[in-house]
Design an enzyme around this catalytic site. Structure first.
Site, PDB file in Angstrom:
ATOM      1  N   TYR A 180       0.811  -1.048   0.035  1.00 47.65           N
ATOM      2  CA  TYR A 180      -0.160   0.054  -0.019  1.00 47.65           C
ATOM      3  C   TYR A 180       0.929   1.289  -0.034  1.00 47.65           C
ATOM      4  O   TYR A 180       0.707   2.096  -0.637  1.00 47.65           O
ATOM      5  CB  TYR A 180      -0.926  -0.087   1.435  1.00 47.65           C
ATOM      6  CG  TYR A 180      -1.842  -1.160   1.099  1.00 47.65           C
ATOM      7  CD1 TYR A 180      -2.479  -1.473   0.218  1.00 47.65           C
ATOM      8  CD2 TYR A 180      -2.103  -2.041   2.470  1.00 47.65           C
ATOM      9  CE1 TYR A 180      -3.511  -2.661   0.114  1.00 47.65           C
ATOM     10  CE2 TYR A 180      -2.796  -2.878   2.417  1.00 47.65           C
ATOM     11  CZ  TYR A 180      -3.646  -3.550   1.354  1.00 47.65           C
ATOM     12  OH  TYR A 180      -4.177  -4.506   1.146  1.00 47.65           O
ATOM     13  N   GLU A 210     -11.428 -11.451   6.363  1.00 51.10           N
ATOM     14  CA  GLU A 210     -10.898 -11.735   5.169  1.00 51.10           C
ATOM     15  C   GLU A 210     -11.683 -12.193   3.980  1.00 51.10           C
ATOM     16  O   GLU A 210     -11.463 -12.198   2.910  1.00 51.10           O
ATOM     17  CB  GLU A 210      -9.850 -12.963   5.588  1.00 51.10           C
ATOM     18  CG  GLU A 210      -8.934 -12.529   6.642  1.00 51.10           C
ATOM     19  CD  GLU A 210      -7.931 -13.496   6.714  1.00 51.10           C
ATOM     20  OE1 GLU A 210      -8.179 -14.732   6.944  1.00 51.10           O
ATOM     21  OE2 GLU A 210      -6.474 -13.159   6.993  1.00 51.10           O
ATOM     22  N   ASP A 258      -3.766 -14.121  -1.896  1.00 47.17           N
ATOM     23  CA  ASP A 258      -3.285 -14.561  -0.592  1.00 47.17           C
ATOM     24  C   ASP A 258      -4.345 -14.524   0.283  1.00 47.17           C
ATOM     25  O   ASP A 258      -4.552 -15.634   1.189  1.00 47.17           O
ATOM     26  CB  ASP A 258      -2.248 -13.492   0.051  1.00 47.17           C
ATOM     27  CG  ASP A 258      -0.813 -13.487  -0.672  1.00 47.17           C
ATOM     28  OD1 ASP A 258      -0.395 -14.592  -1.416  1.00 47.17           O
ATOM     29  OD2 ASP A 258      -0.197 -12.292  -0.604  1.00 47.17           O
ATOM     30  N   GLU A 259      -5.170 -13.653   0.137  1.00 49.15           N
ATOM     31  CA  GLU A 259      -6.304 -13.765   1.133  1.00 49.15           C
ATOM     32  C   GLU A 259      -7.511 -15.055   0.947  1.00 49.15           C
ATOM     33  O   GLU A 259      -8.037 -15.497   1.829  1.00 49.15           O
ATOM     34  CB  GLU A 259      -7.303 -12.444   0.894  1.00 49.15           C
ATOM     35  CG  GLU A 259      -6.402 -11.148   1.527  1.00 49.15           C
ATOM     36  CD  GLU A 259      -5.961 -11.265   2.680  1.00 49.15           C
ATOM     37  OE1 GLU A 259      -6.570 -12.162   3.686  1.00 49.15           O
ATOM     38  OE2 GLU A 259      -4.970 -10.627   3.230  1.00 49.15           O
TER      39      GLU A 259
END
Lengths: 376, 84
Positions: free
Chosen positions: A123, A205, A238-239
């Site tokens: 980010y 998530e 990834d999540e």
């Protein structure tokens, strides 16, 4: 009871529960009670990426040309993602490591949290690129009421669990007077807090992140902010793995073979679990209202995003054996799926074909025939 | 050539032209949710009412009894399924 970094108690790790058994001593993976966590670690490692590998330079021009209301959507969404990963980069370690009892699960938790720290760093990579004053973006996260409201619910279950663990590991079960204040804790209550915490992490998530992904990809559908979308795509990959991890934990807990208390707690907390999902869905709809307060963007508006919140909430609840709470059955933004396919994720050109590209993969099989045309 | 029967009565022949059940369903323009297409996210979860499937890659996603992931499986016998 008290945590120790290398538990001297000789134990059979195969007989330990996931949590609240003996602290882990030897990090060994030759035997595994739940092989799935080892497989998740391997998959996560094969996904390794670095933000700097993704070129986001074109995004700067795109961002400057966005109308103000779209700038608001983009940057608010990014701030929210930053908040979520700030929490996820540290909290699984702080909350779960002091109570975990299986080496493969312990390592999965560490691997999981580590990958979230990569998201956080990405980010900064994005913000530095689109803004000459990145500090203003990050400073606002701690001042923005809309984001802080979310932070409250995202962190509450973690904090309750951590607080309980601290008390339990210092003083044990019972009622204790500390600095003149009375506190009570029981192992059963701690297990309850753990169950609710894992549930709320799953919601974070499986729902909150996906709502934010939808916004990121909506820009890229119009060929805007594509560098950002490339990064978000890697984060989404990834999540997906992380939420599979928490879904496994929840399902193992509910089955009760691992710890009979947890199955009982899962039943007792059913209503609370529904409430966690419902509240998160409401908050995400509120958030959609805030994002689109000054206007919609092509392909996405408040109503569509709210429908997606309902759709994704239903599907995540069903994945852990709960009933759907909304009537929405159709995905209002089917185009999101193409962005979430793992094999379309490309980092470096040589990785274009396979998602689990491994550095230094060498064919070690050599036999006499390989030297057939070799002359001295 | 195993047949795939859907709960709404539609029958598809799995003739080997599709690599996975998900692909076979998509070729018939059936809408199945999907994300990773690799068995680790579980988004394509469907109900397996009868019959047997074989996994090309063992899925990492949690799959309950009576469910299967079409993205990484092929039918071994005639199967009956329900798309949620």
């Amino acid at each position: 009871m008290a945590y120790t970094t290398f538990n001297r108690q000789i134990n059979d790790q195969m007989k330990e529960p996931m949590f609240f058994g003996n602290p882990v001593n030897v990090s060994r993976y030759d035997q595994q009670k739940y092989g799935i966590f080892e497989k998740l670690i391997e998959k996560q490692l094969s996904f390794f990426w670095r933000p700097e590998e993704v070129d986001v330079s074109k995004d700067r021009i795109d961002y400057q040309n966005l109308p103000d209301h779209e700038k608001h959507i983009f940057i608010s969404n990014l701030k929210y993602q930053t908040l979520l990963d700030s929490v996820q980069g540290r909290s699984p370690n702080v909350a779960f490591l002091p109570i975990v009892s299986l080496p493969e699960l312990e390592t999965w938790i560490e691997t999981w949290a580590f990958s979230e720290t990569i998201h956080s760093r990405s980010y900064t990579h994005i913000v530095r690129n689109i803004s000459a004053e990145p500090h203003k973006v990050f400073d606002d996260i701690m001042l923005n009421e809309k984001i802080l409201e979310r932070a409250d619910d995202v962190t509450r279950y973690y904090d309750d669990l951590i607080d309980g663990i601290n008390l339990y590991q210092r003083c044990g079960e019972g009622t204790h007077t500390i600095n003149g204040e009375t506190h009570s804790i029981s192992l059963y209550e701690l297990k309850r807090r753990l169950y609710l915490c894992v549930m709320s992490v799953n919601v974070l998530e499986a729902i909150r992140f996906y709502v934010s992904f939808a916004c990121s990809f909506a820009f890229a559908e119009r060929e805007l902010m594509e560098g950002n979308a490339k990064i978000i795509r890697l984060i989404a990959r990834d999540e997906a793995l992380h939420l599979t991890g928490t879904q496994h934990m929840l399902n193992i807990m509910a089955a009760g073979d691992d710890d009979a208390d947890m199955a009982k707690i899962a039943k007792e907390c059913e209503e609370e679990a529904y409430a966690i999902f419902r509240k998160a869905a409401e908050q995400e709809k509120d958030w959609a209202q805030y994002l689109f307060k000054d206007g919609s963007m092509i392909g996405l508006n408040k109503d569509i995003l709210c429908q997606y919140v309902e759709y994704i909430t239903n599907s995540r609840m069903q994945a852990i054996g709960m009933k759907a709470i909304f009537s929405t059955t159709q995905n209002p933004i089917p185009w999101i799926n193409t962005w979430l396919v793992s094999d379309n994720v490309q980092v470096a050109p040589q990785e274009a074909e396979i998602s689990s590209y491994l550095v230094g993969q060498i064919d070690n099989e050599v036999d006499g025939g390989d030297f057939g045309d070799f002359d001295l | 050539m195993p047949g795939v029967k859907l709960s709404n009565g539609v029958v598809i022949n799995f003739d080997g032209s599709a690599q996975t059940l998900l692909e076979a369903l998509e070729r018939k323009k059936l809408e199945v949710n999907f994300h990773c297409r690799e068995g680790y996210c579980g988004a394509c979860r469907c109900k397996l009412i009868s019959g047997e499937v074989n996994y090309i890659n063992e899925p990492l996603a949690f799959v309950r009894k009576g469910e299967f992931l079409p993205c990484c499986s092929v039918p071994v016998t005639d199967i009956e399924i329900e798309i949620p």
